[in-house]
Scaffold this motif. Sequence first.
Motif, PDB file in Angstrom:
ATOM      1  N   ARG A 149      35.627  49.285  38.362  1.00 31.02           N
ATOM      2  CA  ARG A 149      35.988  49.224  39.763  1.00 31.02           C
ATOM      3  C   ARG A 149      35.015  49.335  40.558  1.00 31.02           C
ATOM      4  NH1 ARG A 149      40.912  54.174  40.874  1.00 31.02           N
ATOM      5  NH2 ARG A 149      41.779  52.764  42.584  1.00 31.02           N
ATOM      6  N   GLY A 150      33.719  49.841  40.489  1.00 31.35           N
ATOM      7  CA  GLY A 150      32.690  49.886  41.272  1.00 31.35           C
ATOM      8  C   GLY A 150      32.112  48.407  41.577  1.00 31.35           C
TER       9      GLY A 150
ATOM     10  N   THR B 159      39.348  42.337  38.188  1.00 33.78           N
ATOM     11  CA  THR B 159      38.088  42.511  38.801  1.00 33.78           C
ATOM     12  C   THR B 159      37.047  41.420  38.490  1.00 33.78           C
ATOM     13  OG1 THR B 159      38.331  44.923  38.746  1.00 33.78           O
ATOM     14  CG2 THR B 159      36.105  44.178  39.148  1.00 33.78           C
ATOM     15  N   ASN B 160      37.068  40.848  37.223  1.00 35.11           N
ATOM     16  CA  ASN B 160      36.225  39.855  36.884  1.00 35.11           C
ATOM     17  C   ASN B 160      36.514  38.765  37.515  1.00 35.11           C
ATOM     18  OD1 ASN B 160      34.524  41.526  34.901  1.00 35.11           O
ATOM     19  ND2 ASN B 160      35.751  40.985  33.411  1.00 35.11           N
ATOM     20  N   ILE B 161      37.843  38.360  37.584  1.00 33.80           N
ATOM     21  CA  ILE B 161      38.457  37.102  38.121  1.00 33.80           C
ATOM     22  C   ILE B 161      37.843  37.211  39.653  1.00 33.80           C
ATOM     23  CG2 ILE B 161      40.425  36.023  39.279  1.00 33.80           C
ATOM     24  CD1 ILE B 161      41.742  36.783  36.398  1.00 33.80           C
TER      25      ILE B 161
ATOM     26  N   ALA C  87      43.678  40.913  48.399  1.00 31.70           N
ATOM     27  CA  ALA C  87      44.797  41.219  47.671  1.00 31.70           C
ATOM     28  C   ALA C  87      44.897  41.537  46.200  1.00 31.70           C
ATOM     29  CB  ALA C  87      45.694  40.006  47.942  1.00 31.70           C
ATOM     30  N   ALA C  88      44.188  40.773  45.484  1.00 33.84           N
ATOM     31  CA  ALA C  88      43.911  40.693  43.957  1.00 33.84           C
ATOM     32  C   ALA C  88      43.196  42.026  43.724  1.00 33.84           C
ATOM     33  CB  ALA C  88      43.228  39.607  43.406  1.00 33.84           C
ATOM     34  N   LEU C  89      42.217  42.458  44.381  1.00 36.50           N
ATOM     35  CA  LEU C  89      41.640  43.816  44.231  1.00 36.50           C
ATOM     36  C   LEU C  89      42.433  44.992  44.464  1.00 36.50           C
ATOM     37  CD1 LEU C  89      37.986  43.227  45.450  1.00 36.50           C
ATOM     38  CD2 LEU C  89      38.742  43.400  43.181  1.00 36.50           C
ATOM     39  N   ALA C  90      43.510  44.805  45.441  1.00 36.00           N
ATOM     40  CA  ALA C  90      44.288  45.952  45.769  1.00 36.00           C
ATOM     41  C   ALA C  90      45.330  45.992  44.481  1.00 36.00           C
ATOM     42  CB  ALA C  90      45.175  45.609  46.880  1.00 36.00           C
ATOM     43  N   GLN C  91      45.667  44.771  44.060  1.00 37.34           N
ATOM     44  CA  GLN C  91      46.503  44.781  42.718  1.00 37.34           C
ATOM     45  C   GLN C  91      45.923  45.621  41.405  1.00 37.34           C
ATOM     46  OE1 GLN C  91      49.646  44.221  42.208  1.00 37.34           O
ATOM     47  NE2 GLN C  91      49.932  43.789  40.106  1.00 37.34           N
TER      48      GLN C  91
END
Length: 307
Positions: free
Chosen positions: A242-243, A155-157, A207-211
Amino acid sequence: MNDSVAAVIHLHSKSFSLASRLLPAGARHEVVALYAWCRRADDAVDLSDDPPASLARLESELDAVYSGQPGDDPILRAFARLVERRTLPRHYPRELLAGMAMDLQPDLYPDDATLALYCYRVAGVVGLMMCHVMGLADDDALPRAAQLGMAMQLTNICRDVGEDWARGRLYLPYQSLGFGDEVQVRAALTRPIEADLRARLPQQVRAALAQADAYYRAGMAGIPALDWRCGLAVRSAARIYRGIGAALARQDYQPLAGRAYLSGRGKAWQVLVALLGQLSGGAARQAVTRPPGRLVEFGAQLCRPAG
């Protein structure tokens, strides 16, 4: 708890500070000591004029901590007490420093698997160390703790793409962004983000947030192994982080459209939802907790979250 140690968490992470207040007092003091050491190590490398020398000094300090001779630094002394009380495996802080070493080159990540190793080292092991502070009712929850830390790091990335680029760093898998090799990436990092890359970023952030969401689901499934107060704090922290991903989604997954964040009211709402989750999730009784009895190293299990 020394005031200089406690001040670190309040200065550097409002979200983490909020979640830590939900912990029982004993665990809260030890979580703050752990966070302070992690933050101190991160700053020692990031803010140094000679990062390799600073990293070498951190490794020497870690040797001193584990030999019971931390010196006079209040953060090191608090961390040494934590290491002894909670039988903290040396593997975890060493992996954290290895993750910081990956930032010195900086490393680039062609695919999700190589990025997962970085996330394990800089964040997954923090979740594992937290398990030693809080105790667990079931060692099977240990990999889930690592995955929760990895979710937060992803999330940070996603949130910090622009800031990282300005520092000459890219964490998103570069093959999915259309780069053929590291030479192309490093050349691009010397220039401002070009329009075609800017246009490709939302798809990769999505895609990264889905992971990350898969990691969040796996990680939160381990919360019942914690006692109720610790579970509430961890659930709250996970929902707050997550928010941030949800805030990115509202700006069409474009990290360059502005820094995604949760307002104070938004964080309070997530804590309330976490409380309801604890009350409805069968975790209202005090869990029988103990120090973890095994070590969790990086491997395929952490790359493929199981919900």
